[in-house]
Scaffold this active site. Sequence first.
Site, mmCIF file in Angstrom:
data_model
loop_
_atom_site.group_PDB
_atom_site.id
_atom_site.type_symbol
_atom_site.label_atom_id
_atom_site.label_comp_id
_atom_site.label_asym_id
_atom_site.label_seq_id
_atom_site.Cartn_x
_atom_site.Cartn_y
_atom_site.Cartn_z
ATOM 1 N N HIS A 107 0.836 -1.220 0.000
ATOM 2 C CA HIS A 107 0.000 0.000 0.000
ATOM 3 C C HIS A 107 0.868 1.266 0.000
ATOM 4 C CE1 HIS A 107 -3.421 -2.627 1.250
ATOM 5 N NE2 HIS A 107 -2.456 -3.237 1.927
ATOM 6 N N SER B 78 15.178 21.151 -15.374
ATOM 7 C CA SER B 78 14.051 22.027 -15.685
ATOM 8 C C SER B 78 14.545 23.229 -16.471
ATOM 9 C CB SER B 78 13.419 22.473 -14.366
ATOM 10 O OG SER B 78 12.709 23.667 -14.536
ATOM 11 N N LYS C 162 16.853 21.234 -10.560
ATOM 12 C CA LYS C 162 16.100 20.007 -10.793
ATOM 13 C C LYS C 162 16.879 18.909 -11.504
ATOM 14 C CE LYS C 162 11.855 19.828 -10.716
ATOM 15 N NZ LYS C 162 11.047 18.907 -9.968
ATOM 16 N N GLU D 123 9.941 8.239 -16.452
ATOM 17 C CA GLU D 123 8.584 8.744 -16.692
ATOM 18 C C GLU D 123 8.135 8.402 -18.115
ATOM 19 O OE1 GLU D 123 8.258 12.952 -15.383
ATOM 20 O OE2 GLU D 123 9.988 12.471 -14.163
#
Length: 461
Positions: free
Chosen positions: A155, A276, A282, A289
């Site tokens: 979970h 970024s 970043k 992804e």
Amino acid sequence: MPIRDGRFDASINSAFSRINASIAFDKKLYREDIKGSAAYAGALFRKGILSGIEKQEILDGLESIVKEIEEGRFPFKTEDEDIHMNIERRLFEKIGEAAHKLHTGRSRNEQIVLDERLYLMDTVEALDRKITTLLKSIFTRAQKFINVIIPSYTHLRQAQLVSLSHIFLAYYHSFRRDKERLDDYKKRLKVLPLGSGAVAGSTLGIDRDFLMKELSFETLSHNSIDAVSTRDYIIEFEFICVSLLITLSRISEDLIIFSADETGYFLIPDDLTTTSSMMPHKKNPDSLELIRGKSARVIGNLVSIITLMKGLPYTYNRDLQEDKEGLFDTVETTFAVVDVMVEVVKGLAVNENKIKEALVKSKGFLFATDLADYLVLKGAAFRNAHRIVGSIVKYALDRDKSLQDLTLEEYRTFSKDFARDVYEVFDSLKSVNNHDTIGGTALNRVSDELKRIKKELKDFG
Ligand code: ARG
């Protein structure tokens, strides 16, 4: 000569022509189409339909067409609709009359199925090699991680301690099953459809066994209607890719979460991340992804083909032309993302300090189940032990304490079964090693499993 000419006076409607032709995408199948035609010329010769000279003209013509296509000189024409007719037209331009005998007793309905099956026969071998590379890279890292003890999650909440190898080998098993699926699929794929005609079979008594051997198939289709109608060989292949991509996507999700600022168990190599355009600090895990994102396309392609099939009456219907773009996209996407995951797995670094920090922050709750087992060994019923430890967790949380920091007196207010040895429970290695069953995370079990897999990988070549 365009095939419409005999039957129709008018040429094709220009709006319709935009969706009619498939040459823009089925030209990918030129090699398979030519291979099939060359074998078919051999079968026609054996039947006496082609002379030896005609057969040779056809073979030479087909060979020069391959060259033209590969050198970018082939004049593809949309009005010839598809790869089959483009090649036939060009063959006629090159060798004349013999080209018009090649299609004797043959239909594009079987030709396209033949091409797709041949294409998939090569693709399956290439994908199998890619999966093997992926399995090897996962195994190599798993071997290194055996002593790294890390929280497992259910979970997405911390659950119990496991060896990091055990997690990597979980990924391994999923991909190994995909490899097995691919292997099993081959016997259903390598079924020769040629000789089925448009729907009813061939009137020529063509030697199908000869064709089967020529084209490296294992068996013959035994029903011409089924042979031209089914696309289950595409559905099954796309499902295997989906299965693979679902696991790749879930691993990506794991690695994204566990390399996040808040966890940091893993470090993704710089060359597999981006930054970024605005925020200079970043380091984004875009490679992962995109693997996750591309899995959506591959799932979409599977949904597309199964939807395409569900309402189709037997036998061939032109809708079937829509089976190809999704398949090609699935193949291209799957190959690309497997390569990326291999790079991620190879370059991934483990930050053991962050893992240790997480263990400290976990307040000993990762040992809660071990604590219940402790009471069971002292004679308590598990359900009772579970309730007692639940109360201890609540007690510790209320006081912002770790389970290890409670005194024996505090423990004994919950159960008289607690003794000095309770503190021995809070030993990560012991906790892991207690899971000593086949398939469990005890280090000796993981090590046995690594040995077994090492042998298995040798067999995979
Ligand atoms: N382009 C067609 C396809 O992909 C080839 C078969 C065409 N058959 C036909 N009867 N129009 O399915």
